[in-house]
Design a protein around this motif. Structure first.
Motif, PDB file in Angstrom:
ATOM      1  N   LEU A  25       0.810  -1.222   0.000  1.00  0.00           N
ATOM      2  CA  LEU A  25       0.000   0.000   0.000  1.00  0.00           C
ATOM      3  C   LEU A  25       0.843   1.271   0.000  1.00  0.00           C
ATOM      4  O   LEU A  25       0.439   2.288  -0.546  1.00  0.00           O
ATOM      5  N   PHE A  26       2.028   1.206   0.556  1.00  0.00           N
ATOM      6  CA  PHE A  26       2.857   2.396   0.746  1.00  0.00           C
ATOM      7  C   PHE A  26       4.076   2.356  -0.164  1.00  0.00           C
ATOM      8  O   PHE A  26       4.491   1.302  -0.613  1.00  0.00           O
ATOM      9  N   SER A  27       4.641   3.531  -0.399  1.00  0.00           N
ATOM     10  CA  SER A  27       5.801   3.616  -1.268  1.00  0.00           C
ATOM     11  C   SER A  27       6.706   4.766  -0.849  1.00  0.00           C
ATOM     12  O   SER A  27       6.235   5.777  -0.331  1.00  0.00           O
ATOM     13  N   GLU A  28       7.981   4.607  -1.112  1.00  0.00           N
ATOM     14  CA  GLU A  28       8.926   5.702  -0.907  1.00  0.00           C
ATOM     15  C   GLU A  28       8.809   6.708  -2.048  1.00  0.00           C
ATOM     16  O   GLU A  28       9.158   7.858  -1.911  1.00  0.00           O
ATOM     17  N   ASN A  29       8.293   6.262  -3.185  1.00  0.00           N
ATOM     18  CA  ASN A  29       8.177   7.081  -4.385  1.00  0.00           C
ATOM     19  C   ASN A  29       6.801   7.741  -4.430  1.00  0.00           C
ATOM     20  O   ASN A  29       5.786   7.070  -4.531  1.00  0.00           O
ATOM     21  N   ILE A  35       0.343   5.205  -1.647  1.00  0.00           N
ATOM     22  CA  ILE A  35       0.441   6.253  -0.637  1.00  0.00           C
ATOM     23  C   ILE A  35       1.926   6.475  -0.348  1.00  0.00           C
ATOM     24  O   ILE A  35       2.615   5.571   0.123  1.00  0.00           O
ATOM     25  N   GLY A  36       2.384   7.657  -0.641  1.00  0.00           N
ATOM     26  CA  GLY A  36       3.772   7.990  -0.359  1.00  0.00           C
ATOM     27  C   GLY A  36       3.966   8.164   1.136  1.00  0.00           C
ATOM     28  O   GLY A  36       3.200   8.878   1.790  1.00  0.00           O
ATOM     29  N   ASN A  37       4.966   7.506   1.676  1.00  0.00           N
ATOM     30  CA  ASN A  37       5.225   7.597   3.112  1.00  0.00           C
ATOM     31  C   ASN A  37       5.366   9.042   3.579  1.00  0.00           C
ATOM     32  O   ASN A  37       4.955   9.384   4.686  1.00  0.00           O
ATOM     33  N   GLY A 115       3.268  11.158  12.656  1.00  0.00           N
ATOM     34  CA  GLY A 115       4.706  10.904  12.717  1.00  0.00           C
ATOM     35  C   GLY A 115       5.000   9.427  12.927  1.00  0.00           C
ATOM     36  O   GLY A 115       5.856   8.843  12.247  1.00  0.00           O
ATOM     37  N   TYR A 116       4.285   8.808  13.839  1.00  0.00           N
ATOM     38  CA  TYR A 116       4.461   7.372  14.078  1.00  0.00           C
ATOM     39  C   TYR A 116       3.994   6.556  12.871  1.00  0.00           C
ATOM     40  O   TYR A 116       4.587   5.536  12.540  1.00  0.00           O
ATOM     41  N   LEU A 117       2.934   7.003  12.220  1.00  0.00           N
ATOM     42  CA  LEU A 117       2.440   6.298  11.033  1.00  0.00           C
ATOM     43  C   LEU A 117       3.485   6.372   9.916  1.00  0.00           C
ATOM     44  O   LEU A 117       3.670   5.411   9.174  1.00  0.00           O
ATOM     45  N   TYR A 118       4.181   7.499   9.818  1.00  0.00           N
ATOM     46  CA  TYR A 118       5.273   7.614   8.839  1.00  0.00           C
ATOM     47  C   TYR A 118       6.345   6.562   9.126  1.00  0.00           C
ATOM     48  O   TYR A 118       6.770   5.830   8.228  1.00  0.00           O
ATOM     49  N   TRP A 119       6.781   6.474  10.385  1.00  0.00           N
ATOM     50  CA  TRP A 119       7.786   5.476  10.739  1.00  0.00           C
ATOM     51  C   TRP A 119       7.301   4.071  10.415  1.00  0.00           C
ATOM     52  O   TRP A 119       8.014   3.264   9.844  1.00  0.00           O
ATOM     53  N   TRP A 124       6.773  -1.037   7.059  1.00  0.00           N
ATOM     54  CA  TRP A 124       5.947  -1.929   6.237  1.00  0.00           C
ATOM     55  C   TRP A 124       6.482  -2.042   4.819  1.00  0.00           C
ATOM     56  O   TRP A 124       6.482  -3.122   4.248  1.00  0.00           O
ATOM     57  N   THR A 125       6.940  -0.939   4.232  1.00  0.00           N
ATOM     58  CA  THR A 125       7.437  -1.002   2.854  1.00  0.00           C
ATOM     59  C   THR A 125       8.752  -1.764   2.757  1.00  0.00           C
ATOM     60  O   THR A 125       9.110  -2.233   1.688  1.00  0.00           O
ATOM     61  N   SER A 126       9.457  -1.908   3.879  1.00  0.00           N
ATOM     62  CA  SER A 126      10.737  -2.619   3.838  1.00  0.00           C
ATOM     63  C   SER A 126      10.591  -4.104   4.163  1.00  0.00           C
ATOM     64  O   SER A 126      11.582  -4.835   4.119  1.00  0.00           O
ATOM     65  N   LEU A 127       9.382  -4.541   4.469  1.00  0.00           N
ATOM     66  CA  LEU A 127       9.199  -5.952   4.814  1.00  0.00           C
ATOM     67  C   LEU A 127       9.562  -6.846   3.639  1.00  0.00           C
ATOM     68  O   LEU A 127       9.303  -6.520   2.483  1.00  0.00           O
ATOM     69  N   ASP A 128      10.137  -7.979   3.937  1.00  0.00           N
ATOM     70  CA  ASP A 128      10.392  -8.919   2.863  1.00  0.00           C
ATOM     71  C   ASP A 128       9.134  -9.755   2.630  1.00  0.00           C
ATOM     72  O   ASP A 128       8.133  -9.597   3.306  1.00  0.00           O
TER      73      ASP A 128
END
Length: 132
Positions: A25-29, A35-37, A115-119, A124-128
């Motif tokens: 659902l989330f993305s760094e891009n 949804i961009g982080n 702020g916590y949701l951003y973290w 979540w986006t880094s999960l394997d």
């Protein structure tokens, strides 16, 4: 005022509410259609300068409506367990609003929440593929 732990628990509830969509659902891009982080960091900043809770709720509703209009089912309008992501966020915001009666306290708690949701979204986006 809500404790940091109580606010973090609300963020964790979002993880339960979105289930297996946590990673997708989330993305760094920002231009990914997801949804961009960084949107959560921006929301925290907006909470810092907002005058009332209703401003933030309206912005989340706008983001969700914009996603619906653009047929973007990977962003704020994505369904997670029969609820749109934007509505899940608003549910948690309402819990904060019910707990905190003064707008200043609500906005401080919402600033921490986003702020916590951003973290958490970054995690979540880094999960394997195997999960947490």
């Amino acid at each position: 005022m809500m404790t940091k732990k109580e606010i973090i628990d609300l963020v964790k509830e979002i993880g339960s509410d979105i289930g297996n969509k946590k990673r997708s659902l989330f993305s760094e891009n920002e231009n990914s259609g997801k949804i961009g982080n960084n949107q959560f960091r921006e929301l925290a900043s907006i909470c810092h300068s907002a005058e009332c809770y209703e401003e933030i709720e309206l912005l989340i509703k706008y983001n969700t409506a914009k996603s619906i209009k653009n047929n973007n089912d990977e962003s704020w309008a994505v369904f997670c367990e029969n609820k749109r992501f934007g509505n899940i966020v608003i549910e948690k915001m309402k819990k904060i609003h019910e707990f905190e009666k003064e707008d200043e306290e609500v906005l401080k708690s919402l600033e921490a929440f986003f702020g916590y949701l951003y973290w958490q979204a970054r995690i979540w986006t880094s999960l394997d593929e195997k999960g947490e």
